[in-house]
Design an enzyme around this catalytic site. Sequence first.
Site, PDB file in Angstrom:
ATOM      1  N   PHE A 288       0.851  -1.187   0.000  1.00  0.00           N
ATOM      2  CA  PHE A 288       0.000   0.000   0.000  1.00  0.00           C
ATOM      3  C   PHE A 288       0.887   1.236   0.000  1.00  0.00           C
ATOM      4  O   PHE A 288       2.043   1.172   0.424  1.00  0.00           O
ATOM      5  CB  PHE A 288      -0.924  -0.008   1.231  1.00  0.00           C
ATOM      6  CG  PHE A 288      -2.365  -0.248   0.879  1.00  0.00           C
ATOM      7  CD1 PHE A 288      -2.810  -1.508   0.533  1.00  0.00           C
ATOM      8  CD2 PHE A 288      -3.291   0.794   0.885  1.00  0.00           C
ATOM      9  CE1 PHE A 288      -4.143  -1.739   0.199  1.00  0.00           C
ATOM     10  CE2 PHE A 288      -4.623   0.583   0.558  1.00  0.00           C
ATOM     11  CZ  PHE A 288      -5.047  -0.688   0.208  1.00  0.00           C
TER      12      PHE A 288
ATOM     13  N   GLN B  64      -8.290  14.255   3.845  1.00  0.00           N
ATOM     14  CA  GLN B  64      -7.644  13.494   2.777  1.00  0.00           C
ATOM     15  C   GLN B  64      -8.518  13.302   1.540  1.00  0.00           C
ATOM     16  O   GLN B  64      -9.676  12.903   1.658  1.00  0.00           O
ATOM     17  CB  GLN B  64      -7.258  12.111   3.306  1.00  0.00           C
ATOM     18  CG  GLN B  64      -6.608  11.224   2.262  1.00  0.00           C
ATOM     19  CD  GLN B  64      -6.028   9.965   2.882  1.00  0.00           C
ATOM     20  OE1 GLN B  64      -6.743   8.989   3.071  1.00  0.00           O
ATOM     21  NE2 GLN B  64      -4.761  10.001   3.219  1.00  0.00           N
TER      22      GLN B  64
ATOM     23  N   HIS C 112      -8.620  10.993  -1.739  1.00  0.00           N
ATOM     24  CA  HIS C 112      -8.057   9.739  -2.246  1.00  0.00           C
ATOM     25  C   HIS C 112      -7.916   9.868  -3.762  1.00  0.00           C
ATOM     26  O   HIS C 112      -8.853  10.312  -4.428  1.00  0.00           O
ATOM     27  CB  HIS C 112      -9.024   8.602  -1.878  1.00  0.00           C
ATOM     28  CG  HIS C 112      -8.464   7.236  -2.076  1.00  0.00           C
ATOM     29  ND1 HIS C 112      -8.118   6.753  -3.319  1.00  0.00           N
ATOM     30  CD2 HIS C 112      -8.203   6.241  -1.198  1.00  0.00           C
ATOM     31  CE1 HIS C 112      -7.662   5.507  -3.184  1.00  0.00           C
ATOM     32  NE2 HIS C 112      -7.705   5.172  -1.913  1.00  0.00           N
TER      33      HIS C 112
ATOM     34  N   LEU D  80     -15.146   4.826  -4.422  1.00  0.00           N
ATOM     35  CA  LEU D  80     -13.722   4.516  -4.304  1.00  0.00           C
ATOM     36  C   LEU D  80     -13.311   3.242  -5.030  1.00  0.00           C
ATOM     37  O   LEU D  80     -13.960   2.211  -4.926  1.00  0.00           O
ATOM     38  CB  LEU D  80     -13.367   4.349  -2.824  1.00  0.00           C
ATOM     39  CG  LEU D  80     -11.868   4.416  -2.581  1.00  0.00           C
ATOM     40  CD1 LEU D  80     -11.404   5.847  -2.588  1.00  0.00           C
ATOM     41  CD2 LEU D  80     -11.514   3.760  -1.268  1.00  0.00           C
TER      42      LEU D  80
ATOM     43  N   GLU E 296      -7.027   1.424  -3.063  1.00  0.00           N
ATOM     44  CA  GLU E 296      -5.595   1.575  -3.307  1.00  0.00           C
ATOM     45  C   GLU E 296      -4.944   0.207  -3.561  1.00  0.00           C
ATOM     46  O   GLU E 296      -3.852   0.120  -4.124  1.00  0.00           O
ATOM     47  CB  GLU E 296      -4.967   2.235  -2.076  1.00  0.00           C
ATOM     48  CG  GLU E 296      -3.554   2.672  -2.290  1.00  0.00           C
ATOM     49  CD  GLU E 296      -3.088   3.566  -1.154  1.00  0.00           C
ATOM     50  OE1 GLU E 296      -3.856   4.435  -0.704  1.00  0.00           O
ATOM     51  OE2 GLU E 296      -1.939   3.399  -0.731  1.00  0.00           O
TER      52      GLU E 296
ATOM     53  N   ARG F  43      -1.111   9.268  -0.467  1.00  0.00           N
ATOM     54  CA  ARG F  43      -2.318   9.691  -1.189  1.00  0.00           C
ATOM     55  C   ARG F  43      -2.317  11.173  -1.536  1.00  0.00           C
ATOM     56  O   ARG F  43      -2.772  11.571  -2.605  1.00  0.00           O
ATOM     57  CB  ARG F  43      -3.552   9.374  -0.340  1.00  0.00           C
ATOM     58  CG  ARG F  43      -3.785   7.903  -0.284  1.00  0.00           C
ATOM     59  CD  ARG F  43      -4.927   7.553   0.618  1.00  0.00           C
ATOM     60  NE  ARG F  43      -5.141   6.121   0.561  1.00  0.00           N
ATOM     61  CZ  ARG F  43      -5.970   5.463   1.337  1.00  0.00           C
ATOM     62  NH1 ARG F  43      -6.673   6.113   2.253  1.00  0.00           N
ATOM     63  NH2 ARG F  43      -6.113   4.176   1.221  1.00  0.00           N
TER      64      ARG F  43
ATOM     65  N   HIS G 200     -12.219  11.729   1.193  1.00  0.00           N
ATOM     66  CA  HIS G 200     -12.179  10.357   1.672  1.00  0.00           C
ATOM     67  C   HIS G 200     -12.094  10.211   3.184  1.00  0.00           C
ATOM     68  O   HIS G 200     -12.821   9.443   3.788  1.00  0.00           O
ATOM     69  CB  HIS G 200     -10.986   9.669   1.019  1.00  0.00           C
ATOM     70  CG  HIS G 200     -10.853   8.223   1.352  1.00  0.00           C
ATOM     71  ND1 HIS G 200     -11.825   7.304   1.043  1.00  0.00           N
ATOM     72  CD2 HIS G 200      -9.862   7.520   1.958  1.00  0.00           C
ATOM     73  CE1 HIS G 200     -11.436   6.097   1.440  1.00  0.00           C
ATOM     74  NE2 HIS G 200     -10.255   6.199   2.021  1.00  0.00           N
TER      75      HIS G 200
ATOM     76  N   ARG H 111      -3.165  10.478   6.256  1.00  0.00           N
ATOM     77  CA  ARG H 111      -3.165   9.071   6.698  1.00  0.00           C
ATOM     78  C   ARG H 111      -2.665   8.156   5.595  1.00  0.00           C
ATOM     79  O   ARG H 111      -2.987   8.350   4.424  1.00  0.00           O
ATOM     80  CB  ARG H 111      -4.600   8.658   7.070  1.00  0.00           C
ATOM     81  CG  ARG H 111      -4.741   7.172   7.307  1.00  0.00           C
ATOM     82  CD  ARG H 111      -6.121   6.796   7.774  1.00  0.00           C
ATOM     83  NE  ARG H 111      -7.143   6.815   6.760  1.00  0.00           N
ATOM     84  CZ  ARG H 111      -7.372   5.843   5.879  1.00  0.00           C
ATOM     85  NH1 ARG H 111      -6.602   4.765   5.860  1.00  0.00           N
ATOM     86  NH2 ARG H 111      -8.374   5.946   5.008  1.00  0.00           N
TER      87      ARG H 111
END
Length: 611
Positions: free
Chosen positions: A119, A244, A246, A256, A259, A290, A373, A415
Amino acid sequence: MSTPTYHRFETIIVGSGGAGLMAALHSSKEVGTAVVSKLYPMRSHTGAAAGGIAAALSNLEEDSWENHAYDTIKGGDYVVDQTPVEILCREAVECIYDLEHMGLPFDRTPDGRISQRRFGGHTRPVPGNPSKREPVMRSCHAADRTGHMILQTLYQQCIKQGVTFFDEYHMLDLIMVEGECRGIVAIEIATGRLHVFHAKSVLLATGGFGRMYKVSSNAFALTGDGPAIAYRHGIPVEDMEFYQFHPTGIYRLGVLLTEGCRGDGGIMFNGKGERFMETYAPNMLELASRDVCSRSIYQEVRAGRGVSGKDFVYLDIRPSTINKYKSSPIHRDGLEVDDHFIESRLSESLELSRTYLGIDPLKEPMPIQPTAHYAMGGTPTDFDTRVFRNAAGDVVPGLYAAGETACVSVHGANRLGTNSLVDLVVFGRRAGKAMARYAKSHDFKEIPKDAAVPTKIMIEGALAKPRTEPWVRIRDELQVVMMDDCGVYRTAEGLANARQTVASLKKRYEATGIQDKGTIFNTGLLEYLELGCLIDLAAATVASAESRKESRGAHSREDFPDRDDVKHFNHTFATKDGDLDVKIDTRAVDVIYIEKDGQQVPKYPLEVRKY
Ligand SMILES: Cc1cc2nc3c(=O)[nH]c(=O)nc-3n(C[C@H](O)[C@H](O)[C@H](O)COP(=O)(O)OP(=O)(O)OC[C@H]3O[C@@H](n4cnc5c(N)ncnc54)[C@H](O)[C@@H]3O)c2cc1C
């Protein structure tokens, strides 16, 4: 309205997502526990979490909790409290095995261990060349339904443990007496009846507030009720400017695409067919953090390199593309990716694309754009999830917060993917234990007989007011101004416009009532009240963004493009000051020092953040 129904439990958990259920499970092992949730537990947004949950298990590649901590602090652009981060990364490993023992069906390696995938931003030092870092497989997953499996597992355990559930009960107020929290007031959605829940300790686990933005990956219920209700009682919200976006939301819809698509080798291309991340993050490419990926997409679009001149780029997970770039983890074993590999690991994303775009990702690339997100900010807490009443760190007795609602603060300015689910289980567990400890060492304290009266007045007011305009229009305008002026990029001018717009929307909101005057399943009333929460939190978000005159993590000021560690290496605390005014304070970042050559030096020194 009729007389409220009275209940008494030692601990009350508001919210039945991953954080709430984990807390309920641990609290109920010691004291009587109830969960109050406006949604059925299985509909909580944790169920949408796809890609995985981070823990340095070293199942596929050598890793350590220290690597995880380093990445989390760097990922958060350093405004991250380091003691809770170390707790998070150490306890993550134990929590994963706990979940496994509870029955969570993690995917497996051929030899039966929990499988892991890569990730963004998760790295380890390159073996043999420790000054360089490379992506590491740290995300544990159950296909791309990891959050759903977490909810199922925890809910079953809570039922077994005898937790009492009040499903489709919507919290509307906290019962605060002499600065302590002694319960909540909720409305039973089916009947419109009010309920008073008297408790020794209360947990806010109400999730995020992504519905503040027009293009969002968040479900309709994510309206920040917990932090907003606490905020109205004078409890601050922390680091609200860090929201955030995304990078891989489905174009226009915001839904979404995990990821995990990039973790398993997917590549992003601009309209000219270029792999643009080579320019912005030459080392980590699509697996940069991100905020970096989202800004890169914006830059491409601004430079006219969006697909067909439009405001989207492509995410390509076709096996032929992944094999060409040899970017999947299985290439390390000399294997090639095929349709079966993608189908088995990313079936949800394939389904979403086929349903919403009519595109089969095995055959065509998918159009994507950044989508709102995750809230790094929220109700401030210490690492036992006790809520702070001010920037000095005094706590509110009886009140706790965990999950996306809370700011503990382990995510800082940005994050890392898979670090939310682990935050839920680590700090959910801590919350449950801390609340039970508190409940066992304190007696029930009195609550006023008229504890539900302010809520009653609020509801009757909303029902009695004439409908001067549809409240939906106010919500739409809020989402547009927040997206345009307080989104990926910000300027002083845009933020001032957002501040004035939010203020005028608040006036219009207060002036208008709702059409449905009934009490039974009056979802219009509840959505109207949720909008009130979003407006208050939007005001705090804009004020926090105005006060941070630098660019850090997800907060990108075009007028202050650099990070400023002299003036802004701190957390922002926003407190309600009158109807819409916001008072801003700061709190120092928790930094761990170690001894080196006879001197105390930071364990995680500030670095320029590059991927
Ligand atoms: C599409 C998507 C994919 C994601 N994928 C990942 C991933 O792979 N890995 C990862 O780490 N993170 C991921 N995230 C982030 C992560 O899923 C969330 O941050 C996390 O699940 C939030 O959990 P929570 O327990 O805090 O809240 P939620 O799961 O959102 O639950 C909130 C609960 O609060 C209740 N509630 C809210 N308001 C009230 C009220 N007024 N009264 C009563 N109850 C109330 C709701 O009913 C609900 O039960 C993803 C997020 C999204 C949107």
